[in-house]
Motif scaffolding. Structure first.
Motif, short mmCIF file in Angstrom:
data_model
loop_
_atom_site.label_atom_id
_atom_site.label_comp_id
_atom_site.label_asym_id
_atom_site.label_seq_id
_atom_site.Cartn_x
_atom_site.Cartn_y
_atom_site.Cartn_z
N TYR A 276 12.76 7.60 -9.80
CA TYR A 276 12.79 6.49 -8.84
C TYR A 276 11.45 5.78 -8.79
O TYR A 276 11.39 4.55 -8.75
CB TYR A 276 13.17 7.01 -7.46
N ALA A 277 10.36 6.56 -8.82
CA ALA A 277 9.02 5.96 -8.83
C ALA A 277 8.79 5.18 -10.12
O ALA A 277 8.19 4.09 -10.11
CB ALA A 277 7.96 7.03 -8.66
N GLN A 278 9.25 5.71 -11.24
CA GLN A 278 9.11 5.00 -12.51
C GLN A 278 9.92 3.71 -12.51
O GLN A 278 9.50 2.69 -13.07
CB GLN A 278 9.55 5.91 -13.65
N PHE A 279 11.09 3.74 -11.87
CA PHE A 279 11.90 2.53 -11.77
C PHE A 279 11.19 1.47 -10.94
O PHE A 279 11.18 0.29 -11.32
CB PHE A 279 13.26 2.88 -11.14
N LEU B 212 0.83 -1.20 0.00
CA LEU B 212 0.00 0.00 0.00
C LEU B 212 0.87 1.26 0.00
O LEU B 212 0.60 2.21 -0.76
CB LEU B 212 -0.93 0.00 1.21
N MET B 213 1.89 1.28 0.85
CA MET B 213 2.75 2.46 0.91
C MET B 213 3.51 2.67 -0.40
O MET B 213 3.65 3.81 -0.86
CB MET B 213 3.73 2.32 2.08
N THR B 214 3.96 1.58 -1.00
CA THR B 214 4.69 1.70 -2.27
C THR B 214 3.77 2.19 -3.38
O THR B 214 4.16 3.04 -4.19
CB THR B 214 5.33 0.37 -2.66
N GLY B 215 2.56 1.64 -3.44
CA GLY B 215 1.60 2.08 -4.45
C GLY B 215 1.24 3.55 -4.31
O GLY B 215 1.14 4.27 -5.31
N ILE B 216 1.05 4.00 -3.07
CA ILE B 216 0.75 5.41 -2.84
C ILE B 216 1.94 6.29 -3.22
O ILE B 216 1.78 7.36 -3.82
CB ILE B 216 0.34 5.63 -1.37
N TYR B 217 3.14 5.81 -2.90
CA TYR B 217 4.34 6.59 -3.24
C TYR B 217 4.48 6.74 -4.75
O TYR B 217 4.78 7.83 -5.25
CB TYR B 217 5.58 5.90 -2.67
N GLU C 219 1.91 9.29 -5.94
CA GLU C 219 2.20 10.66 -5.54
C GLU C 219 3.44 11.21 -6.22
O GLU C 219 3.61 12.43 -6.30
CB GLU C 219 2.38 10.71 -4.02
N ASN C 220 4.32 10.33 -6.70
CA ASN C 220 5.57 10.78 -7.33
C ASN C 220 5.73 10.15 -8.71
O ASN C 220 6.82 9.69 -9.06
CB ASN C 220 6.76 10.42 -6.44
#
Length: 293
Positions: A115-118, A101-106, A109-110
Motif C-alpha cells: 500500500y505504501a509503495q502504491f 507530512l503524515m503521508t510521507g512519514i507513513y 515507516e512502511n
C-alpha cells in the motif's frame, strides 16, 4: 622518470585550469539572463509600486486608459489579487501540509508494504501531471458538484493537489537521512512509537521538512492555469471561500490582455518575484537555525 612525472603534473595543472575557467564561463552565462530579467522587471515595474498598489483593487480599463493618456501612474493596485492569493495559499497549506507530512512519514515507516509503495507510485505520477489537468480535476470535483460555482475553495483544492506530491516526497527523503541510531535510542529509553515520531523525528528533520514545504509553496504561488478553472477571478476584495476570488497570477494575465495596463504587468510580476524570493530567504534562515541533519 622525474622529467616525465613533472610533465604529467604540468599537463594536469593546465587541464584543471582550463576546466575551471570553463566552469566559471558557464556559470556567468547562466547567471547573466537572471540578472537581465530581474533588472528589466525592476526598471519597468518600480513606478507603480506605492501604497495604493497594495491597498486598492485593480482598476478598470477606463481608469487605466485615462491615466495612460495623461502620462500618469495607473490608479489602483493588486489588493484583490493579493488577498485572494493569500486566502487560497493559506487554505491549501492547511490541507496539504499536515496530510503531506503524515503521508510521507507513513511511506517511510512502511516502505516495504504494497500500500505504501502504491502511494509512492501515485505520488510520482501526480508530480508530473500538468497543472491545467489538476485544475480540470478540481473543476469537475468542486466547482461542478460541491460549491456549484467558482470559488476560493475550489482554487485551494487545486493548489492542494499540486502541493501534496512535493511535500510527500521531500518528507520521505528527509526521514531517510535521519540516522537509525536516533530511533533505536528512543525505543531503548521506552519512548512510545507516536512520541518518537512527533517529538524526535519531526524536530530533528525540521530543516528538510521546511524545505519541502517551501518548494511546494513556491510552486503554487505563480500558478495561473488551475485558478482560471476554479477561482476564476474577481474585481473586488473578498474573503468568502465560497465565492470567486482573484489572485496575483490571474491579475497579471488580465493586465497582459489589456494594452492600457501593461505597466501593472511589470509591477505585479516584480512584486511576485520579490515576495517569493523573500519567502525563500526567510525559510532558509529558519531552517539553518534548526538544522540537525
Amino acid at each position: 622518470m622525474h622529467i616525465e612525472l613533472t610533465d604529467n603534473i604540468k599537463r594536469r595543472t593546465r587541464t584543471n585550469g582550463r576546466f575551471r575557467y570553463l566552469v566559471i564561463a558557464g556559470s556567468v552565462i547562466t547567471v547573466i539572463p537572471i540578472f537581465l530579467i530581474v533588472g528589466n522587471l525592476a526598471v519597468k515595474g518600480y513606478r507603480q509600486i506605492n501604497l495604493a498598489f497594495f491597498t486598492q483593487p485593480a482598476p478598470d480599463t477606463f481608469q487605466a486608459m485615462m491615466a495612460a493618456s495623461a502620462g500618469e501612474i495607473i490608479p489602483g493596485g493588486i489588493a484583490n489579487g493579493l488577498t485572494g492569493s493569500l486566502l487560497m495559499v493559506l487554505l491549501a497549506s492547511l490541507f496539504a501540509i499536515p496530510l503531506g507530512l503524515m503521508t510521507g512519514i507513513y511511506i517511510y515507516e512502511n516502505s516495504t508494504k504494497k500500500y505504501a509503495q502504491f502511494i509512492r507510485s501515485l505520488t510520482e505520477i501526480l508530480q508530473g501531471v500538468p497543472s491545467i489537468i489538476l485544475g480540470i480535476i478540481a473543476y469537475l470535483w468542486i466547482v461542478k458538484n460541491i460549491t456549484r460555482g467558482y470559488s476560493a475553495l475550489a482554487g485551494s483544492v487545486s493548489l492542494t493537489i499540486m502541493m501534496l506530491p512535493l511535500i510527500i516526497r521531500s518528507t520521505e527523503e528527509t526521514m531517510r537521512m535521519i540516522p537509525i541510531s536516533i530511533r533505536e535510542a528512543a525505543f531503548a529509553l521506552g519512548t512510545p512509537y507516536y512520541k518518537m515520531i512527533y517529538k524526535i523525528l519531526i524536530p530533528v528533520s525540521f530543516s528538510g521538512l521546511a524545505t519541502g514545504v517551501l518548494l511546494a509553496l513556491s510552486r503554487i504561488l505563480g500558478e495561473t492555469a488551475p485558478l482560471m478553472l476554479t477561482a476564476l477571478g474577481s474585481p473586488a476584495i473578498s474573503f468568502d471561500v465560497t465565492r470567486p476570488v482573484s489572485a496575483v497570477p490571474l491579475l497579471i494575465w488580465d493586465f497582459y490582455n489589456d494594452p492600457n495596463m501593461v505597466s501593472l504587468v511589470w509591477s505585479a510580476s516584480l512584486f511576485l518575484m520579490v515576495f517569493v524570493l523573500s519567502m525563500n530567504l526567510m525559510a532558509r534562515s529558519v531552517a539553518s537555525k534548526h538544522k540537525y541533519i
